[in-house]
Design an enzyme around this catalytic site. Structure first.
Site, mmCIF file in Angstrom:
data_model
loop_
_atom_site.group_PDB
_atom_site.id
_atom_site.type_symbol
_atom_site.label_atom_id
_atom_site.label_comp_id
_atom_site.label_asym_id
_atom_site.label_seq_id
_atom_site.Cartn_x
_atom_site.Cartn_y
_atom_site.Cartn_z
ATOM 1 N N CYS A 38 64.948 34.453 17.473
ATOM 2 C CA CYS A 38 63.696 34.036 16.833
ATOM 3 C C CYS A 38 63.811 32.587 16.351
ATOM 4 O O CYS A 38 64.904 32.101 16.056
ATOM 5 C CB CYS A 38 63.420 34.971 15.656
ATOM 6 S SG CYS A 38 62.014 34.527 14.624
ATOM 7 N N SER A 40 63.089 31.463 13.557
ATOM 8 C CA SER A 40 63.617 31.386 12.186
ATOM 9 C C SER A 40 65.130 31.131 12.216
ATOM 10 O O SER A 40 65.650 30.370 11.401
ATOM 11 C CB SER A 40 63.317 32.667 11.406
ATOM 12 O OG SER A 40 61.929 32.820 11.252
ATOM 13 N N HIS A 43 65.614 27.538 12.836
ATOM 14 C CA HIS A 43 65.385 26.716 11.634
ATOM 15 C C HIS A 43 66.681 26.582 10.813
ATOM 16 O O HIS A 43 66.958 25.532 10.246
ATOM 17 C CB HIS A 43 64.331 27.357 10.730
ATOM 18 C CG HIS A 43 62.916 27.219 11.232
ATOM 19 N ND1 HIS A 43 62.401 26.036 11.696
ATOM 20 C CD2 HIS A 43 61.898 28.123 11.298
ATOM 21 C CE1 HIS A 43 61.126 26.216 12.047
ATOM 22 N NE2 HIS A 43 60.804 27.469 11.817
ATOM 23 N N HIS A 59 68.221 38.389 13.115
ATOM 24 C CA HIS A 59 67.505 39.300 12.209
ATOM 25 C C HIS A 59 66.501 40.163 12.955
ATOM 26 O O HIS A 59 65.567 40.681 12.364
ATOM 27 C CB HIS A 59 66.789 38.473 11.121
ATOM 28 C CG HIS A 59 65.753 37.552 11.687
ATOM 29 N ND1 HIS A 59 66.071 36.340 12.247
ATOM 30 C CD2 HIS A 59 64.419 37.688 11.820
ATOM 31 C CE1 HIS A 59 64.963 35.767 12.694
ATOM 32 N NE2 HIS A 59 63.950 36.563 12.462
ATOM 33 N N CYS A 164 61.299 41.844 14.191
ATOM 34 C CA CYS A 164 60.663 40.675 13.554
ATOM 35 C C CYS A 164 59.375 40.253 14.227
ATOM 36 O O CYS A 164 58.301 40.342 13.648
ATOM 37 C CB CYS A 164 61.623 39.483 13.464
ATOM 38 S SG CYS A 164 60.783 38.006 12.831
HETATM 39 P P1 CND Z 1 58.519 29.746 19.062
HETATM 40 O O1 CND Z 1 59.329 28.532 19.191
HETATM 41 O O2 CND Z 1 58.703 30.845 20.049
HETATM 42 O O3 CND Z 1 56.959 29.399 19.010
HETATM 43 C C1 CND Z 1 56.431 28.236 18.437
HETATM 44 C C2 CND Z 1 55.362 27.727 19.397
HETATM 45 O O4 CND Z 1 54.699 26.611 18.816
HETATM 46 C C3 CND Z 1 55.959 27.254 20.722
HETATM 47 O O5 CND Z 1 55.326 27.921 21.803
HETATM 48 C C4 CND Z 1 55.680 25.751 20.732
HETATM 49 O O6 CND Z 1 55.456 25.254 22.013
HETATM 50 C C5 CND Z 1 54.439 25.674 19.869
HETATM 51 N N1 CND Z 1 54.184 24.371 19.268
HETATM 52 C C6 CND Z 1 55.069 23.490 18.770
HETATM 53 N N2 CND Z 1 54.432 22.403 18.291
HETATM 54 C C7 CND Z 1 53.114 22.614 18.481
HETATM 55 C C8 CND Z 1 51.932 21.859 18.185
HETATM 56 N N3 CND Z 1 51.992 20.682 17.581
HETATM 57 N N4 CND Z 1 50.732 22.386 18.515
HETATM 58 C C9 CND Z 1 50.643 23.594 19.126
HETATM 59 N N5 CND Z 1 51.732 24.355 19.412
HETATM 60 C C10 CND Z 1 52.942 23.869 19.100
HETATM 61 O O7 CND Z 1 58.797 30.304 17.596
HETATM 62 P P2 CND Z 1 58.517 31.778 17.013
HETATM 63 O O8 CND Z 1 57.281 32.292 17.612
HETATM 64 O O9 CND Z 1 59.773 32.556 17.080
HETATM 65 O O10 CND Z 1 58.272 31.417 15.492
HETATM 66 C C11 CND Z 1 57.150 30.649 15.093
HETATM 67 C C12 CND Z 1 57.220 30.344 13.621
HETATM 68 O O11 CND Z 1 57.082 31.558 12.893
HETATM 69 C C13 CND Z 1 58.561 29.738 13.195
HETATM 70 O O12 CND Z 1 58.346 28.762 12.195
HETATM 71 C C14 CND Z 1 59.295 30.936 12.632
HETATM 72 O O13 CND Z 1 60.299 30.576 11.720
HETATM 73 C C15 CND Z 1 58.149 31.639 11.967
HETATM 74 C C16 CND Z 1 58.418 33.073 11.583
HETATM 75 C C17 CND Z 1 57.831 33.524 10.418
HETATM 76 C C18 CND Z 1 58.050 34.837 10.044
HETATM 77 C C19 CND Z 1 57.362 35.351 8.794
HETATM 78 O O14 CND Z 1 57.751 36.402 8.301
HETATM 79 N N6 CND Z 1 56.356 34.658 8.281
HETATM 80 C C20 CND Z 1 58.859 35.671 10.797
HETATM 81 N N7 CND Z 1 59.411 35.195 11.931
HETATM 82 C C21 CND Z 1 59.206 33.924 12.346
HETATM 83 ZN ZN ZN Z 2 61.976 36.186 12.976
#
Ligand code: CND
Ligand code: ZN
Length: 362
Positions: A38, A40, A43, A59, A164
């Site tokens: 993921c 996260s 990060h 996770h 997740c």
């Molecule tokens: P992933 O990298 O798969 O997806 C992010 C997407 O955003 C990618 O497809 C990128 O191409 C796209 N992207 C990047 N920059 C831009 C932009 N400027 N405009 C449009 N699209 C863009 O990541 P993920 O899906 O695994 O995770 C996404 C976020 O969610 C990340 O910050 C992660 O830490 C977070 C997250 C949050 C939670 C929660 O509980 N809130 C749980 N898991 C993950």
């Molecule tokens: Zn996650």
């Protein structure tokens, strides 16, 4: 057992043999079958978020109960489980009010088990746990409260994603925003979590689902998951495109699933009066958000969302039932299945926007 250790930010994870002490009181030893990779985790590798080091990240995992510590009553050896990155104690103020995703126990972990010690070591060096799970290893000792028992006919190497990405994305729509049928929804970021926001919007009966990403392959994935429109943020004006698609109305809901303050502002600006913006992405620690309060005056709502506001032991088995009944997509989320030794290439591919989710198969 073999595990992938992060010793320093921006350095590749080191796959090595660690000692894993057996489960103590109310802990369980899990033989992991698979773990998703993921953003996260990425990060933490990049230092967007701090964590005590060294640490075994991961996770989003599923596996089989190998051994139970004293006092464990929820599972027995052989049970199939998905791991929850929030342990839910069932007794704190949040749990008793039905907000298990905010359980107090999560904030007691801080890189260790709930008793404040670690089970992982490399020689004499203590290795930290991640959210009480550390799924980037062949085995994990986890709190009993982090386990979700699941049906045995569900393929563990797929339902790891129920740990997740799926409950976070689907839950953000169903539990956090409570999207109504017929709504218009914008999803900024069509990655592993964003695709689940898209399929959550389909389940909620949204009428238009506008996927926004900077990569064509991600937008194609979003169409496969039920998006009705795609916007290429690398070349198009996102706000104007949403205005066109919604015939000037703008959207009822916007979900930020990237982890960028610029994208949160963009999400807000795509919503209509009274619209709701949900921040799912994790922004770098210390990031500051500047918004025009005028937007909020017009009954707009800006919400946070952790773990899709889910109750792991209720929502995860339900999501698995939906997958088994072919009403939820999991297989299509998996771009690649790799061995633990190849975990660094999984992170590289995620960073380069090449994959939705990679599964590490043990
Ligand atoms: P992933 O990298 O798969 O997806 C992010 C997407 O955003 C990618 O497809 C990128 O191409 C796209 N992207 C990047 N920059 C831009 C932009 N400027 N405009 C449009 N699209 C863009 O990541 P993920 O899906 O695994 O995770 C996404 C976020 O969610 C990340 O910050 C992660 O830490 C977070 C997250 C949050 C939670 C929660 O509980 N809130 C749980 N898991 C993950
Ligand atoms: Zn996650």
């Amino acid at each position: 057992m073999k595990a992938a250790v992060l010793y320093e930010n921006f350095q590749p994870l080191v796959v090595e043999n660690l000692e894993l002490e057996g489960p103590k009181d109310h802990e369980v030893l899990i033989k992991l079958t698979a773990s998703g990779v993921c953003h996260s985790d990425l990060h933490y590798i990049k230092g967007d978020r701090e964590h005590p080091m060294p640490v075994v990240l991961g996770h989003e995992g599923a596996g089989v109960v190998e051994e139970t510590g004293s006092g464990v009553s929820y599972v027995q050896t052989g049970d199939h489980v998905v791991l929850s990155f929030v342990p839910t104690c069932g007794q704190c103020n949040y749990c008793v009010r039905g907000r298990q995703n905010l359980c107090d126990a999560r904030y007691q972990l801080r890189g260790k088990m709930l008793d404040g010690t670690t089970r992982l070591r490399s020689g004499s060096q203590e290795i930290h746990h991640f959210n009480g799970l550390s799924t980037f290893g062949e085995y994990a000792v986890v709190p009993e409260d982090s386990l979700v028992k699941i049906r045995e006919d569900a393929p563990l190497d797929r339902v790891a994603l129920i740990g997740c990405g799926v409950p976070t994305g689907v839950g953000a729509v169903i539990n956090t925003a409570k999207v109504k049928p017929g709504s218009s929804v914008v999803v900024l970021g069509a990655g592993g979590v964003g695709l689940n926001v898209v399929q959550g919007a389909v389940l909620a009966g949204a009428e238009s689902i506008i996927a926004v990403d900077i990569y064509g392959n991600k937008l194609e994935n979003a169409l496969q998951f039920g998006a009705t429109h795609m916007v290429d943020a690398s070349g198009e004006d996102v706000i104007e495109r949403v205005r066109d698609i919604t015939r000037g109305d703008m959207a009822d809901y916007a979900f930020e699933v990237i982890g960028s303050t610029a994208a949160i502002n963009q999400a807000l600006a795509t919503t209509k009066r009274g619209g709701t913006t949900v921040v799912v992405g994790v922004t770098p620690a210390g990031a500051e958000l500047t918004i025009d309060p005028d937007f909020l005056h017009l009954d707009r709502v800006l919400m946070g969302c952790t773990y899709g506001s889910c109750y792991p032991r209720a929502d995860m088995p339900m999501l698995i039932d939906m997958y088994m009944a072919r009403r939820l997509k999991l297989d299509e989320l998996i771009s690649a299945t790799l061995k633990l030794e190849d975990i660094n290439s999984a992170f590289e591919a995620l960073d380069q926007g090449e994959v939705a989710r990679t599964i590490i198969r043990y």
